[in-house]
Design an enzyme around this catalytic site. Structure first.
Site, PDB file in Angstrom:
ATOM      1  N   GLY A 176      -4.067   5.396   0.882  1.00 41.81           N
ATOM      2  CA  GLY A 176      -4.054   6.575   0.017  1.00 41.81           C
ATOM      3  C   GLY A 176      -3.957   6.076  -1.416  1.00 41.81           C
ATOM      4  CB  ALA A 177      -1.029   5.830  -3.648  1.00 42.72           C
ATOM      5  CD1 TRP A 236       1.378   0.596   4.843  1.00 37.69           C
ATOM      6  CD2 TRP A 236       0.261  -1.018   5.943  1.00 37.69           C
ATOM      7  NE1 TRP A 236       1.843  -0.622   4.404  1.00 37.69           N
ATOM      8  CE2 TRP A 236       1.171  -1.628   5.054  1.00 37.69           C
ATOM      9  CE3 TRP A 236      -0.543  -1.831   6.749  1.00 37.69           C
ATOM     10  CZ2 TRP A 236       1.303  -3.021   4.942  1.00 37.69           C
ATOM     11  CZ3 TRP A 236      -0.418  -3.220   6.639  1.00 37.69           C
ATOM     12  CH2 TRP A 236       0.490  -3.795   5.747  1.00 37.69           C
ATOM     13  N   GLY A 237      -1.415   2.059   3.333  1.00 34.00           N
ATOM     14  CA  GLY A 237      -2.140   1.406   2.237  1.00 34.00           C
ATOM     15  C   GLY A 237      -3.476   2.029   1.902  1.00 34.00           C
ATOM     16  CG  ASP A 264       8.569   3.674   3.458  1.00 32.10           C
ATOM     17  OD1 ASP A 264       7.638   4.226   2.849  1.00 32.10           O
ATOM     18  OD2 ASP A 264       9.555   3.175   2.883  1.00 32.10           O
ATOM     19  CD  GLN A 317       4.614   7.415   4.961  1.00 33.65           C
ATOM     20  OE1 GLN A 317       4.886   6.555   4.145  1.00 33.65           O
ATOM     21  NE2 GLN A 317       4.948   7.304   6.228  1.00 33.65           N
ATOM     22  CD  GLU A 318       8.271   3.901  -0.415  1.00 29.72           C
ATOM     23  OE1 GLU A 318       7.629   3.555  -1.419  1.00 29.72           O
ATOM     24  OE2 GLU A 318       8.931   3.105   0.278  1.00 29.72           O
ATOM     25  CD  GLU A 319       6.341   8.163  -3.741  1.00 22.16           C
ATOM     26  OE1 GLU A 319       5.587   8.439  -2.771  1.00 22.16           O
ATOM     27  OE2 GLU A 319       6.059   7.300  -4.608  1.00 22.16           O
ATOM     28  CG  ASN A 337       6.021   0.468  -5.123  1.00 26.30           C
ATOM     29  OD1 ASN A 337       6.613  -0.497  -5.592  1.00 26.30           O
ATOM     30  ND2 ASN A 337       4.985   1.014  -5.707  1.00 26.30           N
TER      31      ASN A 337
HETATM   32  N1  AR6 Z   1       2.352  10.872   8.641  1.00 32.72           N
HETATM   33  C1  AR6 Z   1       1.191  10.224   8.897  1.00 32.72           C
HETATM   34  N2  AR6 Z   1       0.290   9.920   7.960  1.00 32.72           N
HETATM   35  C2  AR6 Z   1       0.552  10.265   6.691  1.00 32.72           C
HETATM   36  C3  AR6 Z   1       1.733  10.954   6.335  1.00 32.72           C
HETATM   37  C4  AR6 Z   1       2.651  11.260   7.385  1.00 32.72           C
HETATM   38  N3  AR6 Z   1       3.791  11.906   7.134  1.00 32.72           N
HETATM   39  N4  AR6 Z   1       1.699  11.173   5.016  1.00 32.72           N
HETATM   40  C5  AR6 Z   1       0.559  10.651   4.563  1.00 32.72           C
HETATM   41  N5  AR6 Z   1      -0.154  10.107   5.559  1.00 32.72           N
HETATM   42  P1  AR6 Z   1       0.138   6.909   0.871  1.00 32.72           P
HETATM   43  P2  AR6 Z   1      -0.278   4.012   0.405  1.00 32.72           P
HETATM   44  C6  AR6 Z   1      -1.477   9.424   5.452  1.00 32.72           C
HETATM   45  O1  AR6 Z   1      -0.875   7.161  -0.169  1.00 32.72           O
HETATM   46  O2  AR6 Z   1      -1.744   4.105   0.175  1.00 32.72           O
HETATM   47  C7  AR6 Z   1       3.741   5.599  -2.751  1.00 32.72           C
HETATM   48  O3  AR6 Z   1       3.913   5.925  -4.101  1.00 32.72           O
HETATM   49  C8  AR6 Z   1      -2.444  10.101   4.509  1.00 32.72           C
HETATM   50  O4  AR6 Z   1      -3.739   9.952   5.061  1.00 32.72           O
HETATM   51  O5  AR6 Z   1       1.497   7.468   0.691  1.00 32.72           O
HETATM   52  O6  AR6 Z   1       0.265   2.866   1.187  1.00 32.72           O
HETATM   53  C9  AR6 Z   1       4.485   4.337  -2.399  1.00 32.72           C
HETATM   54  O7  AR6 Z   1       5.734   4.263  -3.057  1.00 32.72           O
HETATM   55  C10 AR6 Z   1      -2.302   9.276   3.250  1.00 32.72           C
HETATM   56  O8  AR6 Z   1      -3.446   9.322   2.425  1.00 32.72           O
HETATM   57  O9  AR6 Z   1       0.320   5.306   1.133  1.00 32.72           O
HETATM   58  C11 AR6 Z   1       3.534   3.302  -2.883  1.00 32.72           C
HETATM   59  O10 AR6 Z   1       3.658   3.080  -4.274  1.00 32.72           O
HETATM   60  C12 AR6 Z   1      -2.097   7.900   3.810  1.00 32.72           C
HETATM   61  O11 AR6 Z   1      -1.252   8.123   4.943  1.00 32.72           O
HETATM   62  C13 AR6 Z   1       2.194   3.887  -2.571  1.00 32.72           C
HETATM   63  O12 AR6 Z   1       2.390   5.301  -2.546  1.00 32.72           O
HETATM   64  C14 AR6 Z   1      -1.497   6.907   2.859  1.00 32.72           C
HETATM   65  O13 AR6 Z   1      -0.334   7.421   2.279  1.00 32.72           O
HETATM   66  C15 AR6 Z   1       1.677   3.483  -1.219  1.00 32.72           C
HETATM   67  O14 AR6 Z   1       0.418   4.019  -1.015  1.00 32.72           O
END
Ligand code: AR6
Length: 511
Positions: free
Chosen positions: A424-425, A421-422, A288, A305-307, A291
């Site tokens: 996107g957002a 991981w880490g 996951d 992803q997490e939400e 956050n």
């Molecule tokens: N399976 C594989 N890869 C995925 C999937 C999936 N189901 N969904 C997304 N990705 P992000 P972060 C890829 O932005 O940067 C939340 O608000 C996709 O390429 O969710 O760690 C949390 O609560 C995506 O751009 O993760 C935190 O506050 C990338 O994974 C914050 O976002 C990153 O997904 C964490 O942000």
């Protein structure tokens, strides 16, 4: 043997371990200092539906710093005027026992015991949701679903008979609850009954939000889709009560690896630009992208992803009730949640896509064999920051904490299903994070299944660097030292933006 439409590289899928096939036998489920079990474990043996422990006539009511403050506690009091107080649970009971015939009635009920919030909370999303229902759907919602959800919430004193310890900072601890108990917690969250959780100025300021108040506000389509997804969960569990268990474990590591001197070899990698962690990663340890407040914006406005994972597996949301914000050496492991919904799209295009019938087998503790680990990456605003040695170590330690399972034999560990991981957002660099995750997986002696989420260039690059590392028998320590050199020789000389020489070029030349 490259072709342009290659979608997966590395070892074949069949080389990676998955639960339950790879799992060793579990010890008998029983409570201990570090493991609170909220059900009667003896009943588990006979295959009966789990019952709360202790029995409801022996309800233990606790109102202190180390336990969840439940809405049904006798200590949950409400000032009626300046001198008298009233049981807030009585108020909740009355408010939720009245029939609802519109979104307005739901709002009225919630406001009866949340008068302090009256000004701040909006219910536009709930109004819009109800207005768009077909007559038969509205009949279902007001005639069946909402009354059943209210009744489920009101069963709290019969279902949650044991105080629920908080999973506090730097305390390794597990909680095992039945899915039914979790559903009761979530029904209470929906009706916003949890006391002392509406203001960030309370003793729970370091915990995620649990009451669903923010779910009901705003006019975005995303909110409509979130409501559809969560109400579908409530429909499923009110129609047929779920019978499994779920364990929430806060894992904190006191001793962290010494990265620069690690002699560990890299483990196996499978990488794919198709598929998702939750679907193709079944039976693996599913990451996951969290956050530090687990669940991030699931009840508010986030939808990545997490939400999404918390929406389709809503039992994850209950973790927000008791999980204090994660620190650098901590993670949260959740075993046994069920997927109730399908989805399409992502972020703004996310849509609820109907029912999901979860086919994951259950383990000896009646938990679905779905293990999810919440690890929060650092949020980078500037590209170069992430190459600072202390930041690379932090991410290595965080990932390692999520991956390692002290005391479990390597052959019983499933592969890790992860991805960007880490990145996107949170703005991280996929190529650096992929190497860091490979290193953490190697240190934890687990294989990796990496989903690039459609990125074909990343697929090739990561596969290439992994091949180079394994062909040259580079150790985790030697790669870490190269990362430090990259920082010293390249990043430090770059003043802004991205360095001229990429990390993978630098590594390729020196491996
Ligand atoms: N399976 C594989 N890869 C995925 C999937 C999936 N189901 N969904 C997304 N990705 P992000 P972060 C890829 O932005 O940067 C939340 O608000 C996709 O390429 O969710 O760690 C949390 O609560 C995506 O751009 O993760 C935190 O506050 C990338 O994974 C914050 O976002 C990153 O997904 C964490 O942000």
């Amino acid at each position: 043997a490259f072709s342009d439409d290659v979608t997966g590289l590395g070892v074949p899928d069949s080389d990676l371990r998955r639960a339950p096939v790879c799992s060793g036998p579990l010890p008998a489920l029983k409570p201990s200092d570090r493991h609170t079990v909220l059900i009667q474990t003896d009943l588990m043996l006979t295959g009966e539906a789990p019952e709360p422990h202790p029995s409801p006539d022996q309800l233990q009511d606790r109102w202190d710093d180390t336990h969840v403050k439940l809405p049904c506690s006798t200590h949950n009091l409400f000032p009626t005027d300046r001198t008298t107080v009233q049981s807030r649970w009585d108020l909740i009971r009355k408010a939720l026992s009245v029939p609802f015939s519109s979104a307005h009635d739901v709002k009225d009920a919630i406001m009866k015991y949340n008068t302090g919030q009256a000004k701040g909370w909006g219910f536009t999303a709930l109004h819009v949701y109800c207005k768009r229902l077909q007559p038969s759907e509205a009949q279902q919602m007001f005639g069946e679903l909402l009354p059943e959800m209210a009744q489920l919430a009101l069963r709290a004193p019969r279902l949650l008979t044991q105080p629920i310890p908080l999973l506090r900072t730097q305390c390794c601890r597990s909680l095992t609850l039945s899915q039914e108990q979790v559903s009761c917690l979530l029904a209470n969250a929906f009706f916003c009954t949890f006391p002392r959780r509406n203001s960030h100025r309370t003793e729970f300021s370091n915990y995620p939000d649990i009451n669903f108040s923010r779910l009901f506000e705003g006019s975005s389509q995303s909110k409509q889709e979130k409501l559809k997804t969560l109400l579908w969960y409530f429909r499923r569990i009110t129609q047929q009560r779920p019978t499994g268990l779920i364990t929430y474990t806060r894992q904190c590591l006191q001793r962290l690896p010494s990265w620069s001197s690690s002699e560990k070899q890299f483990s196996k990698l499978r990488i794919s630009c198709e598929g998702t962690i939750e679907e193709q990663g079944y039976g693996m340890l599913q990451v996951d992208f969290a956050n530090r407040f687990v669940g991030g914006g699931v009840t508010g406005s986030g939808l990545v992803q997490e939400e999404i994972r918390f929406l389709i597996n809503p039992e994850l949301i209950a973790a927000r009730l008791f999980t204090e914000a994660l620190e650098d050496n901590e993670c949260l492991i959740i075993t046994g949640t069920e997927q109730f919904s399908r989805y399409s799209g992502y972020s703004d295009t996310y849509r609820w896509d109907g029912n999901h019938d979860d086919q994951m087998p259950r383990d000896e503790w009646q938990r679905r064999c779905t293990e999810i680990v919440a690890i929060d990456a650092l949020h980078y605003r500037n590209f170069l920051e992430q190459f600072l040695p202390e930041n690379m170590s932090r991410e290595l330690n965080k990932a390692f904490c999520g991956f390692v399972r002290p005391g479990v034999q390597t052959e019983n560990l499933s592969a890790i299903a992860t991805g960007n991981w880490g990145c996107g957002a949170f703005g991280g660099d996929t190529r650096l994070k992929a190497v860091l995750q490979m290193m953490a997986a190697a240190e934890a002696e687990r294989d990796l299944m990496y989903f690039t989420f459609g990125d074909a260039d990343l697929l090739r690059d990561v596969h290439h660097i992994h091949t180079l590392i394994t062909d040259t028998h580079a150790t985790v320590g030697s790669v870490f030292r190269l990362l430090l050199q990259y920082y010293e020789c390249v990043c430090k000389k770059t003043t802004r933006g991205k360095p001229q020489e990429t990390l993978y070029c630098f590594l390729s030349e020196r491996l």
